[in-house]
Design a protein around this motif. Structure first.
Motif, PDB file in Angstrom:
ATOM      1  N   GLY A  65     -21.259 120.938  27.953  1.00 20.87           N
ATOM      2  CA  GLY A  65     -19.853 120.553  28.100  1.00 20.87           C
ATOM      3  C   GLY A  65     -19.728 119.124  28.581  1.00 20.87           C
ATOM      4  N   THR A 120     -10.400 129.226  36.317  1.00 22.63           N
ATOM      5  CA  THR A 120     -10.710 128.102  35.423  1.00 22.63           C
ATOM      6  C   THR A 120      -9.511 127.723  34.536  1.00 22.63           C
ATOM      7  N   ASN A 174     -11.167 125.194  29.326  1.00 21.67           N
ATOM      8  CA  ASN A 174     -12.530 125.267  29.878  1.00 21.67           C
ATOM      9  C   ASN A 174     -13.122 126.658  29.698  1.00 21.67           C
ATOM     10  N   LYS A 196     -16.514 127.274  27.705  1.00 25.88           N
ATOM     11  CA  LYS A 196     -17.702 127.880  28.323  1.00 25.88           C
ATOM     12  C   LYS A 196     -18.225 129.016  27.452  1.00 25.88           C
ATOM     13  N   ARG A 216     -19.990 127.401  24.467  1.00 27.58           N
ATOM     14  CA  ARG A 216     -21.274 126.820  24.886  1.00 27.58           C
ATOM     15  C   ARG A 216     -22.330 127.918  24.968  1.00 27.58           C
ATOM     16  N   HIS A 217     -21.925 129.094  25.468  1.00 27.93           N
ATOM     17  CA  HIS A 217     -22.845 130.228  25.602  1.00 27.93           C
ATOM     18  C   HIS A 217     -23.414 130.624  24.244  1.00 27.93           C
ATOM     19  N   HIS A 251     -19.254 121.108  21.847  1.00 20.21           N
ATOM     20  CA  HIS A 251     -17.964 120.845  22.498  1.00 20.21           C
ATOM     21  C   HIS A 251     -17.090 119.960  21.602  1.00 20.21           C
ATOM     22  N   SER A 263     -11.449 133.735  33.942  1.00 24.34           N
ATOM     23  CA  SER A 263     -12.907 133.801  34.082  1.00 24.34           C
ATOM     24  C   SER A 263     -13.449 135.167  33.656  1.00 24.34           C
TER      25      SER A 263
END
Ligand code: ATP
Length: 349
Positions: free
Chosen positions: A45, A173, A177, A181, A184-185, A190, A220
């Protein structure tokens, strides 16, 4: 009036020129120029140090491009009115926060330098208020409820007694974002939001936790459950669809409650996640059902951009809301409800 705007709270090194005969409303003679150099992480990120390095390299270039543009505009409309050696701009507006401290410091330093170079006032703009004011300005709405759905934040705001009040917000969060996230996992680059939007179109709805508490929301748990679902073998398109439907339904529910509680009949959208078609449709349908008006600005004004900084800067400058250089420190946690709204009184009088 011609205002130079500088934005650089996270990923967008951006400078703009906003020119208007009347900052209180959109006119046919308005002119907006925006030059942006985006930071794109090689992997993962947004890394604050890398983002600051990008700002350090990109801000001088985008600012000089905007200044050149301001000079061209000044020449075209007869610089003689101001005198050949006079400044091509009336003020410099910059994003004071919220955002990444190392990035904000570079933007503030550039803004102070340009203000001193042209001997013009400095205007310190709250980035989140700019995200909502650009929609209010361009819609012409009077007193809308505002949903800011951006990367690092999520707020629902309403104006009362000289301030934008935070009616509801994320308890953890920011909305973008959370999406980033998750992506990204699963190894996507990004920013994740546009990829989730694309994949969600082919997916079946997969249920994820829906967390609204009063007027606040939480992302989250959704993010963790989405990661787990993919790890457990749920098709990624289905998880993307589930994320969109869940997160956007939460935002729509709270936006509707805010309209109902305040009695407002106008809603404006702000922030980079606001570029999502599905979110815009859900909000639009909700507003239509209750007889309210809905406005989402063009994408270039939704994602981080210096145009919104210059537009709000113009309103603040017209209201005399400028800042001395010695008081112009940045504020990385600058909340929208800390801002004394000086410009709406000027508009309404
Ligand atoms: P903030 O304005 O709170 O400082 P930010 O600096 O991250 O946030 P924005 O430009 O407002 O910047 O928003 C960027 C976010 O928007 C990223 O998280 C990105 O994934 C998300 N995003 C961009 N396009 C879309 C889309 N089509 N659908 C959903 N999310 C999107």
């Amino acid at each position: 009036m011609r205002i130079l705007g500088i934005e650089g709270t996270a990923w967008a090194a951006s400078a703009s020129v906003f020119e208007t005969p009347d900052p209180a409303q959109v006119t046919d003679d308005d002119h907006v120029f925006i030059e942006t150099d985006a930071y794109a992480p090689d992997s993962g990120g947004i890394h604050p140090r890398e983002a600051a390095e990008h700002m350090g390299e990109a801000i001088p270039t985008v600012v000089e491009t905007a200044i050149d543009h301001a000079h061209e505009r000044a020449t075209a409309d007869g610089a003689s009115e101001r005198g050949a050696d006079s400044s091509p701009i009336d003020a410099v507006a910059f994003a004071r926060g919220p955002g990444l401290g190392p990035c904000l410091r570079i933007v503030a330093t550039a803004a102070r330098a340009v203000a001193q170079r042209f001997d013009v006032p400095l205007v310190g703009v709250n980035h989140m208020v700019a995200h909502l004011e650009v929609g209010r300005h361009r819609s012409g709405f009077d007193s809308p409820v505002c949903l800011n759905a951006s990367g690092a934040n999520a707020h629902i705001l309403g104006y009362r007694n000289g301030r934008y009040r935070v009616l509801g917000e994320t308890m953890d969060t920011g909305v973008g974002n959370a999406i980033d996230k998750f992506t990204r996992h699963i190894g996507w680059s990004h920013p994740g939001g546009p990829k989730v939007e694309q994949h969600a179109r082919d997916g079946e709805y997969h249920e994820l936790p829906y967390v609204v508490k009063g007027m606040d929301f939480s992302f989250s748990g959704i993010m963790s459950a989405a990661k787990q679902a993919v790890d457990d073998g749920v098709p990624v398109d289905d998880v993307c669809r589930g994320m969109e439907e869940t997160i956007f339904a939460m935002l729509t529910e709270v936006a509707e409650r805010a309209l109902s509680l305040t009695g407002a009949d106008e809603l404006v959208l702000g922030g980079g996640v606001g570029q999502n078609d599905r979110l815009q449709r859900m909000l639009g349908e909700m507003c239509e059902q209750r007889g309210a008006k809905f406005y989402a600005p063009e994408n270039r004004f939704l994602r981080d951009n210096a145009g919104m900084i210059a537009m709000l800067g113009a309103k603040m400058y017209a209201a005399g809301d400028t800042i001395a250089i010695e008081d112009s420190r940045i504020d990385s946690n600058f909340r929208p409800d800390e801002v004394a709204v000086t410009w709406r009184g000027t508009e309404e009088s």
